[in-house]
Design a protein around this motif. Structure first.
Motif, PDB file in Angstrom:
ATOM      1  N   UNK A 113      77.666  -5.720 -50.734  1.00  0.00           N
ATOM      2  CA  UNK A 113      77.337  -4.315 -50.901  1.00  0.00           C
ATOM      3  C   UNK A 113      78.235  -3.649 -51.942  1.00  0.00           C
ATOM      4  N   UNK A 114      77.743  -2.617 -52.652  1.00  0.00           N
ATOM      5  CA  UNK A 114      78.624  -1.843 -53.551  1.00  0.00           C
ATOM      6  C   UNK A 114      79.748  -1.211 -52.737  1.00  0.00           C
ATOM      7  N   UNK A 115      80.950  -1.118 -53.283  1.00  0.00           N
ATOM      8  CA  UNK A 115      82.092  -0.552 -52.545  1.00  0.00           C
ATOM      9  C   UNK A 115      81.817   0.840 -51.971  1.00  0.00           C
ATOM     10  N   UNK A 116      81.018   1.674 -52.663  1.00  0.00           N
ATOM     11  CA  UNK A 116      80.741   3.034 -52.177  1.00  0.00           C
ATOM     12  C   UNK A 116      79.947   3.043 -50.884  1.00  0.00           C
ATOM     13  N   UNK A 117      79.244   1.934 -50.597  1.00  0.00           N
ATOM     14  CA  UNK A 117      78.479   1.840 -49.355  1.00  0.00           C
ATOM     15  C   UNK A 117      79.356   1.389 -48.182  1.00  0.00           C
ATOM     16  N   UNK A 165      76.482   0.482 -29.086  1.00  0.00           N
ATOM     17  CA  UNK A 165      77.480  -0.591 -29.074  1.00  0.00           C
ATOM     18  C   UNK A 165      77.391  -1.569 -30.213  1.00  0.00           C
ATOM     19  N   UNK A 166      76.274  -1.562 -30.959  1.00  0.00           N
ATOM     20  CA  UNK A 166      76.140  -2.516 -32.057  1.00  0.00           C
ATOM     21  C   UNK A 166      77.161  -2.198 -33.155  1.00  0.00           C
ATOM     22  N   UNK A 167      77.452  -3.196 -33.975  1.00  0.00           N
ATOM     23  CA  UNK A 167      78.495  -3.028 -35.000  1.00  0.00           C
ATOM     24  C   UNK A 167      78.150  -3.835 -36.235  1.00  0.00           C
ATOM     25  N   UNK A 168      78.471  -3.274 -37.398  1.00  0.00           N
ATOM     26  CA  UNK A 168      78.268  -3.976 -38.656  1.00  0.00           C
ATOM     27  C   UNK A 168      79.611  -4.337 -39.289  1.00  0.00           C
ATOM     28  N   UNK A 169      79.642  -5.496 -39.915  1.00  0.00           N
ATOM     29  CA  UNK A 169      80.800  -5.933 -40.697  1.00  0.00           C
ATOM     30  C   UNK A 169      80.338  -5.971 -42.143  1.00  0.00           C
ATOM     31  N   UNK A 170      80.794  -5.000 -42.937  1.00  0.00           N
ATOM     32  CA  UNK A 170      80.336  -4.838 -44.310  1.00  0.00           C
ATOM     33  C   UNK A 170      81.365  -5.380 -45.291  1.00  0.00           C
ATOM     34  N   UNK A 171      80.933  -6.365 -46.074  1.00  0.00           N
ATOM     35  CA  UNK A 171      81.844  -7.017 -47.034  1.00  0.00           C
ATOM     36  C   UNK A 171      83.122  -7.491 -46.349  1.00  0.00           C
ATOM     37  N   UNK A 172      82.980  -7.945 -45.112  1.00  0.00           N
ATOM     38  CA  UNK A 172      84.118  -8.466 -44.362  1.00  0.00           C
ATOM     39  C   UNK A 172      84.941  -7.414 -43.658  1.00  0.00           C
ATOM     40  N   UNK A 173      84.557  -6.124 -43.766  1.00  0.00           N
ATOM     41  CA  UNK A 173      85.316  -5.033 -43.143  1.00  0.00           C
ATOM     42  C   UNK A 173      84.568  -4.533 -41.906  1.00  0.00           C
ATOM     43  N   UNK A 174      85.125  -4.683 -40.708  1.00  0.00           N
ATOM     44  CA  UNK A 174      84.448  -4.178 -39.500  1.00  0.00           C
ATOM     45  C   UNK A 174      84.364  -2.652 -39.531  1.00  0.00           C
ATOM     46  N   UNK A 175      83.188  -2.113 -39.375  1.00  0.00           N
ATOM     47  CA  UNK A 175      82.994  -0.664 -39.334  1.00  0.00           C
ATOM     48  C   UNK A 175      82.967  -0.194 -37.880  1.00  0.00           C
TER      49      UNK A 175
END
Length: 283
Positions: A113-117, A165-175
């Motif tokens: 993903x682009x860093x801004x996202x 409770x769901x979770x996304x890990x974006x570009x390796x960073x847990x949100x």
């Protein structure tokens, strides 16, 4: 002392008075507590105790209505063991352990993903901080209203596109985990009050959540409605269950039109889906 009284009454053959005294000496039957709801992470329990009792949950005092109604809730990752204490006139009369069930949650990994996202640009940080403070203040309302006692209905009808409770890990960073239930529906779809309450926040455009509405149901239990296209009520309005309050939108940080419905009980983020029946479907 109690034994001497029983012996005296028995000697007097006053069985009726003996029975009344026995009931009086068993306060646990009078000062009992009932709890209704889902005993799981993300769940909420409605409690009922004798009017005039005090309640502590995990060693913290919580509000009890004049009718003896109170609320306790469990966060997404709360421990499975909790303590409930009942007191009267400053003296503890009951201590109860509450066990809840553990839940598993959806975890999604998205890379490239682009860093801004993943992280908002620094120019937006001040705005985000200001809006977070407004939401926090709106959720501080804490009074005796027990608008939640009549139960909850779905605020809108649609496809459930996101769950608590769901979770996304974006570009390796847990949100941060998702703390609401997403209802996908076209822009302009009506949103109604899931329960009686008072509007504590009506904000047309927040950075993350777009059009944002918060309705307080009493005892510091509130519903938040995010990504709204239009808000139909204003701060301070009293709403009834089923009243039109907003329209579904695609505002804020979203990829499509939907309603994000969240609920907070004091510091606990609870799962709204546990408080309503299955989503109705068109025939």
């Amino acid at each position: 002392m109690v034994t001497m009284i029983f012996m005296l009454l028995d000697a007097l053959n006053n069985r009726h008075l003996l029975f009344l005294l026995a009931i009086f000496l068993l306060p646990s039957t009078v000062l009992s507590v009932t709890l209704e709801g889902e005993r799981v992470q993300g769940g909420m329990l409605i409690g009922k105790t004798e009017p005039g009792n005090q309640i502590r949950f995990n060693d913290k005092p919580i509000r009890v209505s004049p009718e003896g109604v109170f609320l306790i809730g469990f966060g997404r990752d709360d421990s499975l063991q909790h303590t409930l204490e009942v007191s009267r006139a400053g003296k503890r009369v009951e201590k109860r352990q509450i066990e809840i069930a553990e839940r598993t949650y959806r975890i999604q990994k998205i890379d490239g993903l682009p860093p801004s996202k993943v992280t908002p640009p620094k120019r937006d940080w001040a705005r985000i901080k200001k809006e977070a403070a407004l939401v926090k203040q709106a959720r501080k309302c804490d009074d005796d209203r027990s608008d939640f006692t009549n139960g909850f209905i779905w605020p809108s009808k649609g496809i459930i596109s996101g769950v608590y409770g769901s979770q996304r890990i974006l570009n390796g960073i847990p949100k941060r985990p998702h703390f609401g239930i997403d209802i996908a529906a076209p822009v302009g779809t009506l949103v109604v009050a899931p329960a009686d309450g008072v509007v504590t926040l009506a904000y047309p455009d927040m950075f993350y959540s777009g059009g944002t509405l918060i309705v307080d149901h009493g005892h510091q239990l509130s519903s938040s409605f995010l990504h709204l296209h239009k808000i139909l009520v204003k701060e301070g309005d009293r709403v009834k269950q089923g009243d039109p309050i907003a329209e579904i939108g695609a505002t804020g940080r979203v990829t499509g039109a939907h309603l994000d419905w969240r609920m907070n009980l004091r510091q606990a983020r609870i799962d709204p889906q546990l408080l309503v029946p299955p989503m109705p479907t068109d025939e």
